[in-house]
Enzyme design. Structure first.
Site, PDB file in Angstrom:
ATOM      1  N   GLU A 258      11.493  -8.750   5.594  1.00 12.83           N
ATOM      2  CA  GLU A 258      11.004  -7.441   6.054  1.00 12.83           C
ATOM      3  C   GLU A 258      11.680  -7.010   7.359  1.00 12.83           C
ATOM      4  O   GLU A 258      11.998  -5.825   7.537  1.00 12.83           O
ATOM      5  CB  GLU A 258       9.480  -7.489   6.216  1.00 12.83           C
ATOM      6  CG  GLU A 258       8.783  -7.655   4.866  1.00 12.83           C
ATOM      7  CD  GLU A 258       7.272  -7.840   4.962  1.00 12.83           C
ATOM      8  OE1 GLU A 258       6.718  -7.824   6.081  1.00 12.83           O
ATOM      9  OE2 GLU A 258       6.637  -7.995   3.900  1.00 12.83           O
TER      10      GLU A 258
ATOM     11  N   PHE B  98      -1.576  -1.053  -8.270  1.00 14.89           N
ATOM     12  CA  PHE B  98      -1.552  -0.080  -7.172  1.00 14.89           C
ATOM     13  C   PHE B  98      -0.140   0.237  -6.664  1.00 14.89           C
ATOM     14  O   PHE B  98       0.015   0.986  -5.709  1.00 14.89           O
ATOM     15  CB  PHE B  98      -2.440  -0.582  -6.016  1.00 14.89           C
ATOM     16  CG  PHE B  98      -2.085  -1.962  -5.495  1.00 14.89           C
ATOM     17  CD1 PHE B  98      -1.043  -2.154  -4.604  1.00 14.89           C
ATOM     18  CD2 PHE B  98      -2.813  -3.083  -5.916  1.00 14.89           C
ATOM     19  CE1 PHE B  98      -0.719  -3.413  -4.129  1.00 14.89           C
ATOM     20  CE2 PHE B  98      -2.498  -4.361  -5.429  1.00 14.89           C
ATOM     21  CZ  PHE B  98      -1.445  -4.522  -4.539  1.00 14.89           C
TER      22      PHE B  98
ATOM     23  N   THR C  42      -7.481  -6.742   4.112  1.00 16.81           N
ATOM     24  CA  THR C  42      -6.855  -5.619   3.400  1.00 16.81           C
ATOM     25  C   THR C  42      -7.864  -4.508   3.123  1.00 16.81           C
ATOM     26  O   THR C  42      -7.578  -3.326   3.361  1.00 16.81           O
ATOM     27  CB  THR C  42      -6.269  -6.132   2.060  1.00 16.81           C
ATOM     28  OG1 THR C  42      -5.451  -7.272   2.322  1.00 16.81           O
ATOM     29  CG2 THR C  42      -5.458  -5.048   1.369  1.00 16.81           C
TER      30      THR C  42
ATOM     31  N   TYR D 127       8.208  -3.045  -0.952  1.00 18.13           N
ATOM     32  CA  TYR D 127       7.043  -3.658  -1.607  1.00 18.13           C
ATOM     33  C   TYR D 127       7.389  -4.238  -2.979  1.00 18.13           C
ATOM     34  O   TYR D 127       6.494  -4.395  -3.824  1.00 18.13           O
ATOM     35  CB  TYR D 127       5.913  -2.631  -1.734  1.00 18.13           C
ATOM     36  CG  TYR D 127       4.987  -2.557  -0.527  1.00 18.13           C
ATOM     37  CD1 TYR D 127       4.320  -3.687  -0.044  1.00 18.13           C
ATOM     38  CD2 TYR D 127       4.755  -1.340   0.125  1.00 18.13           C
ATOM     39  CE1 TYR D 127       3.458  -3.617   1.049  1.00 18.13           C
ATOM     40  CE2 TYR D 127       3.888  -1.262   1.223  1.00 18.13           C
ATOM     41  CZ  TYR D 127       3.244  -2.399   1.667  1.00 18.13           C
ATOM     42  OH  TYR D 127       2.382  -2.336   2.744  1.00 18.13           O
TER      43      TYR D 127
ATOM     44  N   ARG E  32      -8.354  -2.426  10.875  1.00 15.37           N
ATOM     45  CA  ARG E  32      -8.739  -1.855   9.582  1.00 15.37           C
ATOM     46  C   ARG E  32     -10.228  -1.537   9.535  1.00 15.37           C
ATOM     47  O   ARG E  32     -10.635  -0.521   8.960  1.00 15.37           O
ATOM     48  CB  ARG E  32      -8.296  -2.785   8.455  1.00 15.37           C
ATOM     49  CG  ARG E  32      -6.776  -2.674   8.199  1.00 15.37           C
ATOM     50  CD  ARG E  32      -6.258  -3.800   7.371  1.00 15.37           C
ATOM     51  NE  ARG E  32      -4.922  -3.554   6.835  1.00 15.37           N
ATOM     52  CZ  ARG E  32      -4.206  -4.488   6.199  1.00 15.37           C
ATOM     53  NH1 ARG E  32      -4.693  -5.704   6.024  1.00 15.37           N
ATOM     54  NH2 ARG E  32      -3.004  -4.195   5.735  1.00 15.37           N
TER      55      ARG E  32
ATOM     56  N   ARG F 219      -2.079 -10.453  11.747  1.00 14.59           N
ATOM     57  CA  ARG F 219      -2.997 -10.200  10.623  1.00 14.59           C
ATOM     58  C   ARG F 219      -4.464 -10.307  11.062  1.00 14.59           C
ATOM     59  O   ARG F 219      -5.317  -9.588  10.538  1.00 14.59           O
ATOM     60  CB  ARG F 219      -2.662 -11.119   9.442  1.00 14.59           C
ATOM     61  CG  ARG F 219      -1.327 -10.705   8.783  1.00 14.59           C
ATOM     62  CD  ARG F 219      -1.001 -11.551   7.568  1.00 14.59           C
ATOM     63  NE  ARG F 219      -1.900 -11.353   6.452  1.00 14.59           N
ATOM     64  CZ  ARG F 219      -1.748 -10.450   5.486  1.00 14.59           C
ATOM     65  NH1 ARG F 219      -0.723  -9.590   5.514  1.00 14.59           N
ATOM     66  NH2 ARG F 219      -2.597 -10.378   4.485  1.00 14.59           N
TER      67      ARG F 219
ATOM     68  N   LYS G  79       1.402   2.567   9.091  1.00 10.75           N
ATOM     69  CA  LYS G  79       1.671   3.287   7.850  1.00 10.75           C
ATOM     70  C   LYS G  79       1.502   4.802   8.055  1.00 10.75           C
ATOM     71  O   LYS G  79       0.882   5.236   9.029  1.00 10.75           O
ATOM     72  CB  LYS G  79       0.706   2.794   6.767  1.00 10.75           C
ATOM     73  CG  LYS G  79       0.907   1.329   6.360  1.00 10.75           C
ATOM     74  CD  LYS G  79      -0.104   0.934   5.282  1.00 10.75           C
ATOM     75  CE  LYS G  79       0.090  -0.507   4.825  1.00 10.75           C
ATOM     76  NZ  LYS G  79      -0.847  -0.864   3.723  1.00 10.75           N
TER      77      LYS G  79
ATOM     78  N   ASN H 255      -4.976   1.798   4.662  1.00 12.46           N
ATOM     79  CA  ASN H 255      -5.548   0.854   5.628  1.00 12.46           C
ATOM     80  C   ASN H 255      -4.711   0.761   6.902  1.00 12.46           C
ATOM     81  O   ASN H 255      -4.790  -0.203   7.635  1.00 12.46           O
ATOM     82  CB  ASN H 255      -5.791  -0.502   4.967  1.00 12.46           C
ATOM     83  CG  ASN H 255      -4.525  -1.098   4.395  1.00 12.46           C
ATOM     84  OD1 ASN H 255      -3.438  -0.619   4.652  1.00 12.46           O
ATOM     85  ND2 ASN H 255      -4.660  -2.172   3.632  1.00 12.46           N
TER      86      ASN H 255
ATOM     87  N   HIS I 202       0.545  -2.499   8.168  1.00 14.94           N
ATOM     88  CA  HIS I 202       1.104  -3.602   7.368  1.00 14.94           C
ATOM     89  C   HIS I 202       1.471  -4.725   8.322  1.00 14.94           C
ATOM     90  O   HIS I 202       1.911  -4.471   9.447  1.00 14.94           O
ATOM     91  CB  HIS I 202       2.372  -3.146   6.629  1.00 14.94           C
ATOM     92  CG  HIS I 202       3.152  -4.314   6.087  1.00 14.94           C
ATOM     93  ND1 HIS I 202       2.854  -4.909   4.888  1.00 14.94           N
ATOM     94  CD2 HIS I 202       4.184  -5.038   6.621  1.00 14.94           C
ATOM     95  CE1 HIS I 202       3.670  -5.944   4.696  1.00 14.94           C
ATOM     96  NE2 HIS I 202       4.487  -6.034   5.725  1.00 14.94           N
TER      97      HIS I 202
HETATM   98  N1  UDP Z   1      -3.449  -2.263  -1.831  1.00 13.29           N
HETATM   99  C1  UDP Z   1      -4.158  -1.367  -2.618  1.00 13.29           C
HETATM  100  N2  UDP Z   1      -5.108  -1.869  -3.492  1.00 13.29           N
HETATM  101  C2  UDP Z   1      -5.391  -3.184  -3.579  1.00 13.29           C
HETATM  102  C3  UDP Z   1      -4.669  -4.092  -2.780  1.00 13.29           C
HETATM  103  C4  UDP Z   1      -3.705  -3.597  -1.917  1.00 13.29           C
HETATM  104  O1  UDP Z   1      -3.916  -0.165  -2.570  1.00 13.29           O
HETATM  105  O2  UDP Z   1      -6.268  -3.570  -4.363  1.00 13.29           O
HETATM  106  C5  UDP Z   1      -2.426  -1.750  -0.904  1.00 13.29           C
HETATM  107  C6  UDP Z   1      -2.877  -1.784   0.561  1.00 13.29           C
HETATM  108  O3  UDP Z   1      -2.302  -0.650   1.229  1.00 13.29           O
HETATM  109  C7  UDP Z   1      -2.277  -3.084   1.048  1.00 13.29           C
HETATM  110  C8  UDP Z   1      -0.950  -3.095   0.307  1.00 13.29           C
HETATM  111  O4  UDP Z   1      -1.261  -2.560  -0.995  1.00 13.29           O
HETATM  112  O5  UDP Z   1      -2.145  -3.091   2.460  1.00 13.29           O
HETATM  113  C9  UDP Z   1      -0.306  -4.449   0.123  1.00 13.29           C
HETATM  114  O6  UDP Z   1      -1.260  -5.323  -0.468  1.00 13.29           O
HETATM  115  P1  UDP Z   1      -1.445  -6.804   0.095  1.00 13.29           P
HETATM  116  O7  UDP Z   1      -2.277  -7.530  -0.902  1.00 13.29           O
HETATM  117  O8  UDP Z   1      -0.115  -7.373   0.441  1.00 13.29           O
HETATM  118  O9  UDP Z   1      -2.349  -6.583   1.415  1.00 13.29           O
HETATM  119  P2  UDP Z   1      -1.977  -6.731   2.980  1.00 13.29           P
HETATM  120  O10 UDP Z   1      -0.996  -7.859   3.097  1.00 13.29           O
HETATM  121  O11 UDP Z   1      -1.397  -5.412   3.430  1.00 13.29           O
HETATM  122  O12 UDP Z   1      -3.287  -7.017   3.639  1.00 13.29           O
HETATM  123 MG    MG Z   2       0.797  -8.138   2.112  1.00 16.43          MG
END
Ligand code: UDP
Ligand code: MG
Length: 137
Positions: A126, A57, A91, A49, A102, A85, A9, A112, A115
């Protein structure tokens, strides 16, 4: 062999973490089969997204994702989606396991640094969002 879409990112690129992220994926047994740097518009980030458009968010996240260049890549390997992952970590960096990207480098739950696709259908969407069939191997 499974494929997944991962992104360094804009916050990860600003922190000079491109090599670190790619290196950890490669050391973890994943192969890079497509990779490029690009700067998403706000609209492009919203499209990527779209699954999160109702989340509180969403606006802030798509601002971050369109704030500067990112590096998008396709990784290939056995169980690539969950393997990537695992290497990324949870996350929220406060919940991320030691030794994950992370835990080591994220600023907070939003910034974080990486992605990774969370399921095969998401990975298919994607990957095709960023790469034509001529750009992936
Ligand atoms: N995010 C955030 N606040 C939250 C949850 C997610 O800002 O409470 C952001 C964060 O950058 C995250 C992205 O939104 O990576 C996508 O969220 P997701 O739940 O899909 O998490 P990921 O799959 O990236 O772990
Ligand atoms: Mg996600």
């Amino acid at each position: 062999m499974e494929r997944t879409l991962c992104i360094v990112k804009p916050d990860g690129v600003s922190k000079n973490l491109i090599g670190e992220v790619v290196g950890r994926f490669e050391k973890g047994g994943l192969s890079v089969v497509a990779l490029k740097m690009l700067h998403m518009s706000k609209k492009a980030a919203e499209g990527f997204y779209a699954v999160h458009r109702e989340r509180p968010f969403f606006s802030s996240l798509t601002d971050l994702m369109s704030s500067g260049p990112c590096v998008v890549m396709v990784l290939k390997g056995e169980g690539a989606i969950s393997k990537a992952r695992d290497i990324m970590g949870a996350t929220n960096p406060e919940d991320a396991a030691p030794g994950t990207l992370r835990k080591d480098f994220a600023t907070d739950v939003e910034k974080n640094i990486v992605h990774g696709s969370d399921a095969p259908e998401a990975a298919a969407f994607e990957i095709s969002y960023f790469f034509s069939s001529l750009e992936r191997f």
